[in-house]
Design a protein around this motif. Structure first.
Motif, mmCIF file in Angstrom:
data_model
loop_
_atom_site.group_PDB
_atom_site.id
_atom_site.type_symbol
_atom_site.label_atom_id
_atom_site.label_comp_id
_atom_site.label_asym_id
_atom_site.label_seq_id
_atom_site.Cartn_x
_atom_site.Cartn_y
_atom_site.Cartn_z
ATOM 1 N N LYS A 1 2.012 3.612 5.698
ATOM 2 C CA LYS A 1 1.532 2.779 6.799
ATOM 3 C C LYS A 1 0.499 3.548 7.637
ATOM 4 N N GLY A 2 -0.631 2.921 7.860
ATOM 5 C CA GLY A 2 -1.678 3.542 8.664
ATOM 6 C C GLY A 2 -2.666 4.379 7.884
ATOM 7 N N VAL A 3 -2.446 4.521 6.584
ATOM 8 C CA VAL A 3 -3.383 5.260 5.733
ATOM 9 C C VAL A 3 -4.249 4.260 4.974
ATOM 10 N N PRO A 4 -5.580 4.396 5.007
ATOM 11 C CA PRO A 4 -6.418 3.538 4.153
ATOM 12 C C PRO A 4 -6.134 3.897 2.689
ATOM 13 N N LEU B 1 4.430 -3.833 -3.370
ATOM 14 C CA LEU B 1 3.324 -3.181 -2.662
ATOM 15 C C LEU B 1 2.267 -4.195 -2.232
ATOM 16 N N LEU B 2 1.984 -5.153 -3.107
ATOM 17 C CA LEU B 2 0.998 -6.197 -2.774
ATOM 18 C C LEU B 2 1.484 -7.030 -1.596
ATOM 19 N N SER B 3 2.788 -7.241 -1.501
ATOM 20 C CA SER B 3 3.334 -8.052 -0.410
ATOM 21 C C SER B 3 3.137 -7.384 0.950
ATOM 22 N N TYR B 4 2.961 -6.071 0.947
ATOM 23 C CA TYR B 4 2.681 -5.339 2.186
ATOM 24 C C TYR B 4 1.181 -5.299 2.504
ATOM 25 N N GLY B 5 0.375 -5.850 1.602
ATOM 26 C CA GLY B 5 -1.065 -5.882 1.830
ATOM 27 C C GLY B 5 -1.831 -4.715 1.244
ATOM 28 N N TYR B 6 -1.184 -3.883 0.424
ATOM 29 C CA TYR B 6 -1.879 -2.754 -0.195
ATOM 30 C C TYR B 6 -2.690 -3.205 -1.413
ATOM 31 N N VAL B 7 -3.746 -2.453 -1.706
ATOM 32 C CA VAL B 7 -4.404 -2.548 -3.004
ATOM 33 C C VAL B 7 -3.552 -1.716 -3.960
ATOM 34 N N ALA B 8 -2.973 -2.348 -4.959
ATOM 35 C CA ALA B 8 -2.087 -1.649 -5.893
ATOM 36 C C ALA B 8 -2.460 -2.049 -7.317
ATOM 37 N N THR B 9 -2.874 -1.086 -8.106
ATOM 38 C CA THR B 9 -3.316 -1.340 -9.475
ATOM 39 C C THR B 9 -2.400 -0.628 -10.459
ATOM 40 N N ILE B 10 -2.410 -1.103 -11.697
ATOM 41 C CA ILE B 10 -1.666 -0.452 -12.773
ATOM 42 C C ILE B 10 -2.682 0.144 -13.732
ATOM 43 N N ARG B 11 -2.634 1.449 -13.865
ATOM 44 C CA ARG B 11 -3.610 2.109 -14.729
ATOM 45 C C ARG B 11 -3.316 1.805 -16.192
ATOM 46 N N LYS B 12 -4.359 1.436 -16.903
ATOM 47 C CA LYS B 12 -4.235 1.244 -18.339
ATOM 48 C C LYS B 12 -4.367 2.592 -19.018
ATOM 49 N N SER B 13 -3.308 3.031 -19.661
ATOM 50 C CA SER B 13 -3.304 4.356 -20.270
ATOM 51 C C SER B 13 -4.166 4.372 -21.525
ATOM 52 N N ASP C 1 11.383 4.287 -9.598
ATOM 53 C CA ASP C 1 10.808 2.965 -9.879
ATOM 54 C C ASP C 1 11.638 1.788 -9.353
ATOM 55 N N SER C 2 12.584 2.036 -8.448
ATOM 56 C CA SER C 2 13.412 0.944 -7.934
ATOM 57 C C SER C 2 12.679 0.160 -6.852
ATOM 58 N N SER C 3 13.183 -1.008 -6.533
ATOM 59 C CA SER C 3 12.617 -1.790 -5.429
ATOM 60 C C SER C 3 12.712 -1.005 -4.120
ATOM 61 N N HIS C 4 13.799 -0.276 -3.955
ATOM 62 C CA HIS C 4 13.959 0.565 -2.761
ATOM 63 C C HIS C 4 12.829 1.588 -2.668
ATOM 64 N N ASP C 5 12.489 2.196 -3.824
ATOM 65 C CA ASP C 5 11.385 3.164 -3.848
ATOM 66 C C ASP C 5 10.069 2.499 -3.441
ATOM 67 N N ALA C 6 9.839 1.290 -3.911
ATOM 68 C CA ALA C 6 8.599 0.583 -3.597
ATOM 69 C C ALA C 6 8.489 0.297 -2.103
ATOM 70 N N HIS C 7 9.586 -0.193 -1.497
ATOM 71 C CA HIS C 7 9.569 -0.467 -0.058
ATOM 72 C C HIS C 7 9.372 0.834 0.738
ATOM 73 N N LYS C 8 10.003 1.890 0.278
ATOM 74 C CA LYS C 8 9.882 3.173 0.975
ATOM 75 C C LYS C 8 8.447 3.697 0.898
ATOM 76 N N LEU C 9 7.807 3.530 -0.270
ATOM 77 C CA LEU C 9 6.414 3.946 -0.439
ATOM 78 C C LEU C 9 5.503 3.152 0.484
ATOM 79 N N ALA C 10 5.716 1.855 0.539
ATOM 80 C CA ALA C 10 4.883 1.006 1.393
ATOM 81 C C ALA C 10 4.992 1.426 2.857
ATOM 82 N N LYS C 11 6.196 1.748 3.301
ATOM 83 C CA LYS C 11 6.388 2.164 4.696
ATOM 84 C C LYS C 11 5.830 3.561 4.946
ATOM 85 N N LEU C 12 5.950 4.434 3.951
ATOM 86 C CA LEU C 12 5.445 5.806 4.078
ATOM 87 C C LEU C 12 3.945 5.832 4.346
#
Length: 349
Positions: free
Chosen positions: A285-288, A319-331, A272-283
């Motif tokens: 890339k190119g996937v709808p 994630l939003l800053s990279y232009g992704y649709v990113a939601t938080i699921r309500k449990s 859940d770190s910021s590093h993880d978020a940036h890595k996910l966004a880059k991973l």
């Protein structure tokens, strides 16, 4: 039950062929198929538009067995969990989730699971067996019966199905495909392809088959953006690592405007770190992609904690800053162990 062949395992096309082989018109198969998609149909005698002689003939050769509702629990938020007893006395669980204008049903595909994900209670059960097509579609019928009984289906329909319950759907590929064909057929259950989602940990060969065989929504249980971390959480990553899974997602055939949903559990101090978020966004890339952040549902049997709210919102913001649709699921359904990763037939105890 003396008759071993369950007619609920047949697609509409197969029923049409079955009746043609018997010298009858194909439309008889469509009539039966339509009946089998209706809740509350337990015998051939109820199929009143079939000739009596045909109903009697069918009852001698086929059964319409449905798993019974063994137990039902209702959450404070309106979520309902059903434990269904199968013919061999195994139990599975499905969850009816109330949304703003509809209900979503989370269905199981196996008794237990062989994937061994570190964050999932179902993994603690081990793998028992695959579900048959009728045991999968029966979860929809039983859920509808409950909603009808409670007078709830008048308010809003059961519209969405997610294959995110017990088991790995694509490890039970042939039965899942048949169940999808039954559920999506407009002559029967008539669920929209946009409203049915199949989740997988990333079984690449079966993913590729699914994309060719049928059109339904796809969700990937991702939960980490680097190989080592994902392997620790999900042993399947040794067999189908991210370096192969993500290119397979890029190749996956999607109708125009559709996205693959990537499910990402928020585990405190793990992913859940910021590093993880940036890595996910880059991973991705190119996937709808749509990224669904899931606050972890803590349990004494599992060694993880949920990320705090501030961390989850920060992660989403990146994630939003990279232009992704990113939601938080309500449990939902936490108080009855009906939330994500909590299905483990504890009611059997």
């Amino acid at each position: 039950m003396k008759n071993s062949k369950n007619l609920r395992d047949y697609t509409c096309q197969e029923l049409e062929a079955l009746f043609k082989e018997r010298g009858l018109q194909a439309y008889r198969g469509r009539q039966v198929f339509k009946w089998l998609a209706q809740p509350g149909i337990y015998s051939f005698a109820q199929m009143t538009d079939l000739p009596k002689a045909l109903r009697e003939e069918l009852s001698k050769e086929f059964c319409l067995f449905l798993p019974e509702i063994y137990k039902e629990e209702v959450s404070s938020d309106g979520t309902r969990k059903l434990a269904l007893r199968l013919k061999d006395d195994e139990l599975i669980e499905c969850v009816i989730i109330p949304e703003e204008d509809h209900y979503t049903l989370c269905v199981s595909s196996q008794v237990g699971c062989a994937m061994g994900c570190a964050f999932c209670l179902t993994a603690k059960m081990g793998f028992r067996r695959n579900l048959s097509p009728h045991e999968i579609t029966a979860q929809v019928l039983r859920a509808k019966e409950v909603l009808i009984r409670e007078g709830l289906i008048k308010e809003k329909p059961l519209r969405n199905i997610v294959f995110m319950g017990m088991g790995e759907p694509l490890a039970n590929y042939e039965n899942i495909l048949r169940a999808l064909k039954i559920l999506l057929d407009e002559k029967g259950f008539n669920f929209s392809r946009r409203r049915v989602t199949v989740s997988t940990v990333g079984l690449i060969p079966q993913m590729e088959k699914l994309g060719k065989d049928i059109t339904a929504k796809l969700a990937i249980s991702l939960h980490a953006a680097d190989e080592d971390k994902r392997t620790q959480l999900m042993p399947i990553n040794k067999r189908y690592p991210l370096k192969e899974l993500i290119p397979a997602c890029r190749r996956y055939p999607l109708p125009k405007g559709w996205r693959i949903t990537f499910e990402y559990l928020m585990l405190k101090g793990v992913n859940d770190s910021s590093h993880d978020a940036h890595k996910l966004a880059k991973l991705l890339k190119g996937v709808p992609a749509k990224i669904n952040l899931i606050p972890f549902n803590e349990h004494p049997a599992l060694p993880f904690k949920c990320s705090d709210e501030e961390t989850i919102f920060r992660f989403q913001g990146i994630l939003l800053s990279y232009g992704y649709v990113a939601t938080i699921r309500k449990s939902k359904g936490r108080d009855i162990s009906a939330a994500c990763g909590q299905l483990a037939t504890r009611l059997a105890a």
